[in-house]
Design an enzyme around this catalytic site. Sequence first.
Site, mmCIF file in Angstrom:
data_model
loop_
_atom_site.group_PDB
_atom_site.id
_atom_site.type_symbol
_atom_site.label_atom_id
_atom_site.label_comp_id
_atom_site.label_asym_id
_atom_site.label_seq_id
_atom_site.Cartn_x
_atom_site.Cartn_y
_atom_site.Cartn_z
ATOM 1 N N ARG A 116 -7.289 -1.471 -0.045
ATOM 2 C CA ARG A 116 -6.012 -1.111 -1.392
ATOM 3 C C ARG A 116 -5.872 0.398 -1.556
ATOM 4 O O ARG A 116 -7.003 0.234 -1.509
ATOM 5 C CB ARG A 116 -6.166 -2.249 -2.466
ATOM 6 C CG ARG A 116 -5.690 -1.407 -3.743
ATOM 7 C CD ARG A 116 -5.280 -2.518 -4.732
ATOM 8 N NE ARG A 116 -3.940 -3.699 -4.482
ATOM 9 C CZ ARG A 116 -3.775 -4.211 -5.595
ATOM 10 N NH1 ARG A 116 -3.775 -3.726 -7.190
ATOM 11 N NH2 ARG A 116 -2.867 -5.334 -4.994
ATOM 12 N N HIS A 173 3.611 -3.893 0.428
ATOM 13 C CA HIS A 173 2.259 -4.474 -0.506
ATOM 14 C C HIS A 173 2.739 -5.905 0.355
ATOM 15 O O HIS A 173 3.160 -7.222 -0.511
ATOM 16 C CB HIS A 173 3.158 -5.156 -2.138
ATOM 17 C CG HIS A 173 1.784 -5.485 -2.585
ATOM 18 N ND1 HIS A 173 0.619 -5.988 -2.303
ATOM 19 C CD2 HIS A 173 1.663 -5.950 -4.248
ATOM 20 C CE1 HIS A 173 -0.674 -6.931 -3.281
ATOM 21 N NE2 HIS A 173 0.520 -6.132 -4.112
ATOM 22 N N GLN A 219 1.726 -9.768 -1.235
ATOM 23 C CA GLN A 219 2.278 -10.476 -2.196
ATOM 24 C C GLN A 219 3.616 -11.069 -1.294
ATOM 25 O O GLN A 219 3.955 -12.232 -1.563
ATOM 26 C CB GLN A 219 2.740 -9.148 -3.110
ATOM 27 C CG GLN A 219 3.508 -9.037 -4.232
ATOM 28 C CD GLN A 219 2.743 -10.379 -4.999
ATOM 29 O OE1 GLN A 219 1.440 -10.445 -5.711
ATOM 30 N NE2 GLN A 219 3.659 -11.618 -5.761
ATOM 31 N N ASP A 278 9.817 -5.269 -10.859
ATOM 32 C CA ASP A 278 8.246 -5.002 -11.160
ATOM 33 C C ASP A 278 7.720 -4.511 -12.083
ATOM 34 O O ASP A 278 8.982 -3.680 -12.636
ATOM 35 C CB ASP A 278 7.851 -4.514 -8.886
ATOM 36 C CG ASP A 278 7.021 -3.902 -8.988
ATOM 37 O OD1 ASP A 278 5.224 -4.838 -9.447
ATOM 38 O OD2 ASP A 278 6.395 -3.733 -8.593
ATOM 39 N N CYS A 337 5.443 -9.836 -9.009
ATOM 40 C CA CYS A 337 4.292 -10.039 -8.289
ATOM 41 C C CYS A 337 2.939 -9.944 -9.065
ATOM 42 O O CYS A 337 2.224 -9.760 -9.785
ATOM 43 C CB CYS A 337 4.231 -8.824 -7.145
ATOM 44 S SG CYS A 337 4.281 -6.618 -8.437
ATOM 45 N N ARG A 344 -0.812 -16.718 -3.787
ATOM 46 C CA ARG A 344 -1.420 -15.756 -3.006
ATOM 47 C C ARG A 344 -3.154 -16.021 -2.181
ATOM 48 O O ARG A 344 -3.440 -15.961 -1.494
ATOM 49 C CB ARG A 344 -2.210 -14.527 -4.383
ATOM 50 C CG ARG A 344 -0.825 -13.556 -4.894
ATOM 51 C CD ARG A 344 -0.865 -12.721 -3.414
ATOM 52 N NE ARG A 344 -1.238 -11.307 -3.228
ATOM 53 C CZ ARG A 344 -1.566 -10.631 -3.959
ATOM 54 N NH1 ARG A 344 -0.834 -10.062 -4.917
ATOM 55 N NH2 ARG A 344 -2.596 -10.242 -2.782
HETATM 56 N N1 NVA Z 1 4.355 -0.998 -7.582
HETATM 57 C C1 NVA Z 1 2.775 -2.321 -8.525
HETATM 58 C C2 NVA Z 1 2.765 -2.903 -7.669
HETATM 59 C C3 NVA Z 1 0.891 -3.587 -8.226
HETATM 60 C C4 NVA Z 1 1.111 -5.539 -7.603
HETATM 61 C C5 NVA Z 1 1.972 -1.133 -7.786
HETATM 62 O O1 NVA Z 1 2.530 -0.437 -7.177
HETATM 63 O O2 NVA Z 1 1.383 -0.782 -9.014
HETATM 64 N N1 CP Z 2 0.213 -8.423 -7.511
HETATM 65 C C1 CP Z 2 -1.047 -7.983 -7.769
HETATM 66 O O1 CP Z 2 -1.134 -6.636 -6.482
HETATM 67 O O2 CP Z 2 -1.646 -8.273 -8.589
HETATM 68 P P1 CP Z 2 -2.512 -6.774 -8.594
HETATM 69 O O3 CP Z 2 -3.038 -6.067 -8.446
HETATM 70 O O4 CP Z 2 -3.933 -7.540 -9.891
HETATM 71 O O5 CP Z 2 -4.108 -7.034 -7.715
#
Ligand code: NVA
Ligand code: CP
Length: 325
Positions: free
Chosen positions: A102, A129, A132, A235, A275, A303
């Site tokens: 990540r 992502h 997800q 989101d 998500c 997930r």
């Molecule tokens: N768009 C959000 C998704 C979190 C799972 C982010 O990147 O923080």
């Molecule tokens: N939806 C998601 O990826 O959650 P986290 O940021 O908690 O991993």
Amino acid sequence: MRHFLTLNDFNKDELLSMLDLALELKVQALHGQVPPYLGGKVLAMIFEKSSTRTRVSFESGIYQLGGHGIFLSHKDIQLGRGEPIKDTARVISSMVDMVMMRTGAHERLEEFAEACSVPLINGLSDDFHPMQLMADYLTMIECGIYVPHFHALYPKEGRIPVVAYIGDGNNMAHSWINLAAILGFELRIATPEGYAPKDAILSRAQALCAQSGGKIIVGRDCKEAVSGANVVTTDTWASMGQEEQKKERERAFAGFCVDTAMMKLADSNAIFLHCLPAYRGQEVSEEVIDGAQSRVFREAQNRLHAQKGVMLYLARVNNIPLVRV
Ligand code: NVA
Ligand code: CP
């Protein structure tokens, strides 16, 4: 080496095979019998951003499959002190069987992939992502909302689903765009001015829609987007790394909260997905996320199963020897 950096790395049949595996593994998990196909295998999980769901689903997932996960926070490894990505990738991948990462800029993942000798999975980047979306589509299938196709596990009848995405044109929006284009469903995106998805991602997907039958519409009108939709999703308005823009985004996104009035415009059997993490009272009202149409906790739990399906599929296509069960 087949990596999984975006949904575009795979075609429709391949993505559906991963979801078949995920569903099979979910049933096995419900019976307490997940076969240890990845017995003795090690997954490195590199996090340059926070996570709850991604970390726990991958760590539990690899454990359930008989393997072991190593959590690597960028704060604790030399990558965070400036060790070149290519050196980190070369070393870590010489010691493990799969890597999940990540990160921020998507190019960091691409750079890692170039030097990574084992399959690399995108656990979220600023642009995408994909993990997800695997769980999201799995949830749609379970709720009877999916693209009709000739696939063993699902009935052939049905109509093309309509998904309405309300909010920021971010990594989630981009991955919905990719999925709609590959699988061939209708995606309607409504964003405030200045927060639309990236043109390059959109035009690549539009070209793919010509073959898949998908349809992607990007506009500003939430009502138009959700009208008759089968899935309504959103989101956070400020993603990780955008914390300092929070106030300005709250102003820009006024009117983009998925609330009961908005859900009433969707199909009467529509489901709500998010998500997570969610900010009640901003992108979604408390009534909607905690209401009867919400499937967000099923989605979050999926997930775990989606990630197992992806890891097992990647092991198979990359000829990583599996334990015979
Ligand atoms: N768009 C959000 C998704 C979190 C799972 C982010 O990147 O923080
Ligand atoms: N939806 C998601 O990826 O959650 P986290 O940021 O908690 O991993």
